[in-house]
Design an enzyme around this catalytic site. Sequence first.
Site, PDB file in Angstrom:
ATOM      1  N   HIS A  89      -2.573  -0.113  -3.621  1.00 19.94           N
ATOM      2  CA  HIS A  89      -3.027   1.248  -3.342  1.00 19.94           C
ATOM      3  C   HIS A  89      -3.995   1.718  -4.431  1.00 19.94           C
ATOM      4  CE1 HIS A  89      -3.112   5.414  -2.103  1.00 19.94           C
ATOM      5  NE2 HIS A  89      -2.783   5.765  -3.338  1.00 19.94           N
TER       6      HIS A  89
ATOM      7  N   GLU B  70      -7.152  -2.032   7.210  1.00 17.63           N
ATOM      8  CA  GLU B  70      -6.852  -2.831   6.027  1.00 17.63           C
ATOM      9  C   GLU B  70      -5.918  -3.997   6.350  1.00 17.63           C
ATOM     10  OE1 GLU B  70      -5.526   0.055   3.144  1.00 17.63           O
ATOM     11  OE2 GLU B  70      -7.439   1.104   3.256  1.00 17.63           O
TER      12      GLU B  70
ATOM     13  N   GLU C  70       0.135   4.650   1.651  1.00 16.87           N
ATOM     14  CA  GLU C  70       0.076   5.667   2.709  1.00 16.87           C
ATOM     15  C   GLU C  70       1.065   5.427   3.844  1.00 16.87           C
ATOM     16  OE1 GLU C  70      -3.987   5.650   0.765  1.00 16.87           O
ATOM     17  OE2 GLU C  70      -2.586   4.125   1.449  1.00 16.87           O
TER      18      GLU C  70
ATOM     19  N   ASP D 216       0.871  -1.174   0.000  1.00 22.39           N
ATOM     20  CA  ASP D 216       0.000   0.000   0.000  1.00 22.39           C
ATOM     21  C   ASP D 216       0.908   1.225   0.000  1.00 22.39           C
ATOM     22  OD1 ASP D 216      -2.278   1.541   0.009  1.00 22.39           O
ATOM     23  OD2 ASP D 216      -2.997   0.866   1.954  1.00 22.39           O
TER      24      ASP D 216
ATOM     25  N   HIS E  27      -7.186   5.591   7.213  1.00 20.91           N
ATOM     26  CA  HIS E  27      -8.501   5.312   6.649  1.00 20.91           C
ATOM     27  C   HIS E  27      -8.640   3.800   6.569  1.00 20.91           C
ATOM     28  CE1 HIS E  27      -5.853   5.111   3.150  1.00 20.91           C
ATOM     29  NE2 HIS E  27      -6.731   4.246   2.652  1.00 20.91           N
TER      30      HIS E  27
ATOM     31  N   HIS F 233      -1.242   1.418   6.665  1.00 17.23           N
ATOM     32  CA  HIS F 233      -1.393   2.594   7.511  1.00 17.23           C
ATOM     33  C   HIS F 233      -2.422   2.314   8.590  1.00 17.23           C
ATOM     34  CE1 HIS F 233      -5.017   2.753   5.144  1.00 17.23           C
ATOM     35  NE2 HIS F 233      -4.230   2.564   4.087  1.00 17.23           N
TER      36      HIS F 233
END
Length: 153
Positions: free
Chosen positions: A61, A135, A10, A8, A116, A104
């Site tokens: 992502h 996630e 972030e 990902d 998020h 993240h």
Amino acid sequence: MRVLISVDMEGIAGVATPEDVTPGTVEYQRGRHLMTAEANAAVRGCLAFDPASEVVVADAHGPFVNLIPEELERSARLVRGRPRPGGMVPEVDRFDALICIGYHGRAQTAVSVLSHTISSAALHAVRVAGRPIGEFGLNSCLAAHHGVPTVLV
């Protein structure tokens, strides 16, 4: 050994602002290079441990087209684009291990950069057995369901 590396953006070192993860900005191009470099470090680590490993890197992502294919270690296979079953961890059931990089904090995590869960616009919180998860939690649950151990880097 078959290893899936899910990357990902972030949580990548050096990524800190929405512009760093938003296509069309100079900062996003830098973020792509940083993301690819971290993926490469993980690939090299896997192969240093077991040179015979099959390593698959999944761009995890946004629309899954952020890693720079030309910069990715040639010894790894890249999975990118949509649609794909398993989302951030495609075909996780076919692997012996899952490594998550650049993940993240979950939604509503005050001290996490760009926190998020899946989509801030669509999801306020995700819970499993009453506990909020992000996630990484979702993807590690899916991997665990298939008996695949998971590591967060």
